[in-house]
Write a protein that holds these residues in place. Structure first.
Motif, PDB file in Angstrom:
ATOM      1  N   TYR A 152      -1.867   4.038   3.525  1.00  0.00           N
ATOM      2  CA  TYR A 152      -0.857   3.526   2.599  1.00  0.00           C
ATOM      3  C   TYR A 152      -1.581   2.809   1.464  1.00  0.00           C
ATOM      4  CZ  TYR A 152       3.907   1.855   1.456  1.00  0.00           C
ATOM      5  OH  TYR A 152       5.123   1.642   0.853  1.00  0.00           O
ATOM      6  N   ALA A 202      -0.926   0.698  -2.115  1.00  0.00           N
ATOM      7  CA  ALA A 202       0.135  -0.016  -2.834  1.00  0.00           C
ATOM      8  C   ALA A 202      -0.417  -0.693  -4.080  1.00  0.00           C
ATOM      9  CB  ALA A 202       0.792  -1.053  -1.923  1.00  0.00           C
ATOM     10  N   ASN A 250       9.311  -0.108  -7.023  1.00  0.00           N
ATOM     11  CA  ASN A 250      10.069  -0.490  -5.818  1.00  0.00           C
ATOM     12  C   ASN A 250      10.756   0.700  -5.146  1.00  0.00           C
ATOM     13  OD1 ASN A 250       9.316  -3.181  -6.289  1.00  0.00           O
ATOM     14  ND2 ASN A 250      11.136  -3.563  -7.531  1.00  0.00           N
ATOM     15  N   LYS A 251      10.216   1.914  -5.357  1.00  0.00           N
ATOM     16  CA  LYS A 251      10.734   3.128  -4.715  1.00  0.00           C
ATOM     17  C   LYS A 251       9.595   3.804  -3.947  1.00  0.00           C
ATOM     18  CE  LYS A 251      14.937   2.876  -6.460  1.00  0.00           C
ATOM     19  NZ  LYS A 251      16.120   2.655  -5.590  1.00  0.00           N
ATOM     20  N   PRO A 252       9.336   3.381  -2.715  1.00  0.00           N
ATOM     21  CA  PRO A 252       8.173   3.879  -1.977  1.00  0.00           C
ATOM     22  C   PRO A 252       8.244   5.372  -1.653  1.00  0.00           C
ATOM     23  CG  PRO A 252       9.063   1.885  -0.974  1.00  0.00           C
ATOM     24  CD  PRO A 252      10.073   2.349  -1.976  1.00  0.00           C
ATOM     25  N   TYR A 268       2.744   5.559  -0.642  1.00  0.00           N
ATOM     26  CA  TYR A 268       2.425   4.809  -1.858  1.00  0.00           C
ATOM     27  C   TYR A 268       3.674   4.083  -2.356  1.00  0.00           C
ATOM     28  CZ  TYR A 268       1.252   3.559  -6.625  1.00  0.00           C
ATOM     29  OH  TYR A 268       1.054   2.844  -7.785  1.00  0.00           O
ATOM     30  N   HIS A 269       3.450   2.886  -2.905  1.00  0.00           N
ATOM     31  CA  HIS A 269       4.495   2.262  -3.724  1.00  0.00           C
ATOM     32  C   HIS A 269       3.854   1.409  -4.802  1.00  0.00           C
ATOM     33  CE1 HIS A 269       4.325  -1.333  -0.827  1.00  0.00           C
ATOM     34  NE2 HIS A 269       4.209  -1.932  -2.022  1.00  0.00           N
ATOM     35  N   ARG A 327       5.245  -1.957  -6.723  1.00  0.00           N
ATOM     36  CA  ARG A 327       6.354  -2.915  -6.717  1.00  0.00           C
ATOM     37  C   ARG A 327       6.302  -3.761  -7.987  1.00  0.00           C
ATOM     38  NH1 ARG A 327       3.777  -7.425  -6.411  1.00  0.00           N
ATOM     39  NH2 ARG A 327       2.035  -7.685  -4.960  1.00  0.00           N
ATOM     40  N   ASP A 334       6.140  -5.767   0.300  1.00  0.00           N
ATOM     41  CA  ASP A 334       5.012  -4.954   0.761  1.00  0.00           C
ATOM     42  C   ASP A 334       5.035  -4.804   2.275  1.00  0.00           C
ATOM     43  OD1 ASP A 334       3.767  -4.594  -1.819  1.00  0.00           O
ATOM     44  OD2 ASP A 334       3.039  -6.657  -1.698  1.00  0.00           O
ATOM     45  N   GLN A 381       7.624  -2.474   3.808  1.00  0.00           N
ATOM     46  CA  GLN A 381       7.267  -1.058   3.706  1.00  0.00           C
ATOM     47  C   GLN A 381       6.187  -0.699   4.723  1.00  0.00           C
ATOM     48  OE1 GLN A 381       9.629  -0.088   1.744  1.00  0.00           O
ATOM     49  NE2 GLN A 381       9.800  -2.252   1.144  1.00  0.00           N
TER      50      GLN A 381
END
Length: 422
Positions: free
Chosen positions: A344, A346, A387-389, A396-397, A399, A409, A412
């Motif tokens: 993941y 971010a 804010n749309k993972p 991935y996101h 934020r 975080d 998710q």
């Protein structure tokens, strides 16, 4: 007079050059053209078409390149000398959790090293999966729990946290609770383990006070040019925590997710690449030397990171200062080294220094290796809305907000881990 004018012009010229080097690029139109290396094509140009070819040929050569040129290799093995349970309680977090404080000790060449793992586990009859991550200011800073021991290791001063003279005190207890959603992890069935990273290697440009010194011989004062900097040392410490988890009857060592933020996000990726026992890897705002592509030269660059933190990487990495094109790898291949295990990445919208687009591209372009294993990477090369993972094996996101770790975080990460690891 002529000499004075010459010296003045010389100073002005090099002052302008220096300022230009230090000024980061935040303009997409100024990102240089570049071609990313194909993770499924060997250095000799042969196409990789199977998992066997990836694991036998391509993965080892990429890993070795990173070891020799970027993070540095560990110059030997060092097993745990002793394990000491310093404190244990079955009444943590209002009785919902077990707390353990476990010291691992290491000895080599008449030198010793000790670090303490703070562990919280939900009460259950089953072994539990665990999130493992370093903290920046001591185990006692990540919780209000008054029973957490205060480290005596060197720490960077932070007067706003009550840290002066490089010493931790009671005044800094709980100052970083905002970054660790411990009760959310416990409620979701996960344990949590953390280590103060300065106990493994203090974050200073001095490689004589951390684990590296245990490997020095004669009058050696620093690692060889291709040997470990601090990031590799911190990754080594995470693997030694895994060694302990394999002995702990309360922890499911097959389901340990390594997490890191910022420089420790770089560390989590490197730990996951080197140690395939980690079931999953989380990189939070890791930027240059983490998930972000080097060749974009956006925000922090190789030259800047080596100037500011010369101890993080091996000395050979300095060969690429202001010469990213010379690198025959890029960070999508670091992420690909984690495959087929879940990863993941971010970003934060206002964290341009870490190059959110470059972090996304690192995750996206790791996809072909995951697909080789039949796993789902990121399907669209367009960065998702804030804010749309994207929740796949490669997640991935981006934020809203700044360089930090937030409840958003962790929500998710926990949801993702429940789907792919728990």
């Amino acid at each position: 007079m002529i000499r004075t004018v010459f010296l003045l012009l010389f100073a002005i010229f090099f002052g302008v050059v220096a300022e230009a080097q230090w000024k980061p690029n935040y303009d997409e139109s100024k990102v240089p053209e570049f071609k990313l290396p194909d993770p499924l094509k060997t250095f000799s140009g042969k196409k990789v078409r199977s998992v066997k070819q990836w694991e036998k040929k391509r993965r080892p050569e990429i890993l070795d390149y990173y070891q020799q040129n970027i993070y540095g290799e560990v110059p030997g093995k060092l097993a745990i000398s002793s394990v000491d349970v310093l404190e244990e309680s079955s009444n943590a977090y209002g009785g919902k959790a077990i707390r353990k404080q476990v010291e691992l000790s290491f000895e080599k060449n008449k030198q010793s090293l000790h670090f303490t793992i703070l562990i919280y586990l939900p009460k259950t009859d089953k072994k539990v999966p665990v999130f493992l991550g370093y903290n920046f200011y001591g185990n006692h800073t990540i919780t209000d729990d008054v029973n957490v021991l205060i480290s005596t290791a060197w720490v960077d001063n932070n007067p706003s946290f009550g840290i002066v003279n490089h010493q931790l005190t009671e005044q800094s207890r709980g100052v970083r609770t905002n970054r660790w959603a411990i009760e959310k992890m416990l409620d979701a069935g996960f344990g949590f383990a953390t280590i103060y990273y300065g106990e493994v290697d203090p974050d200073t440009n001095d490689l004589t006070d951390g684990v590296q010194r245990l490997f020095y011989v004669d009058d050696q004062q620093q690692p060889a040019d291709n040997e470990w900097g601090s990031i590799a040392a911190w990754a080594w410490g995470l693997s030694r925590a895994m060694d302990y988890f394999e002995q702990d009857e309360d922890i499911d060592a097959s389901k340990v997710i390594v997490f890191g933020h910022s420089r420790l996000g770089k560390t989590s990726l490197w730990a996951g690449a080197n140690d395939q026992r980690f079931a999953g890897v989380i990189s939070n705002n890791s930027g240059c030397g983490g998930a972000a592509l080097f060749k974009r030269q956006f925000g922090e660059t190789i030259w800047r990171i080596n100037r500011s933190f010369p101890h993080w990487f091996c000395d050979n990495f300095k060969n690429f200062n202001n010469d990213e094109k010379k690198l025959v790898v890029d960070q999508h291949e670091l992420i690909a080294l984690v495959a087929p295990r879940p990863v993941y990445v971010a970003s934060a919208e206002e964290d341009q220094w870490a190059d959110p687009k470059g972090e996304f591209m690192g995750a996206y372009y790791a996809g072909p290796v995951y697909e080789l294993y039949g796993k789902k990477g990121i399907q669209n090369d367009t960065q998702p809305p804030v804010n749309k993972p994207i929740i796949n094996t490669v997640a991935y996101h981006i934020r809203s907000g700044v360089h930090d770790v937030t409840d958003f975080d962790w929500e998710q990460y926990i949801n993702w881990a429940q789907k792919f690891i728990q």
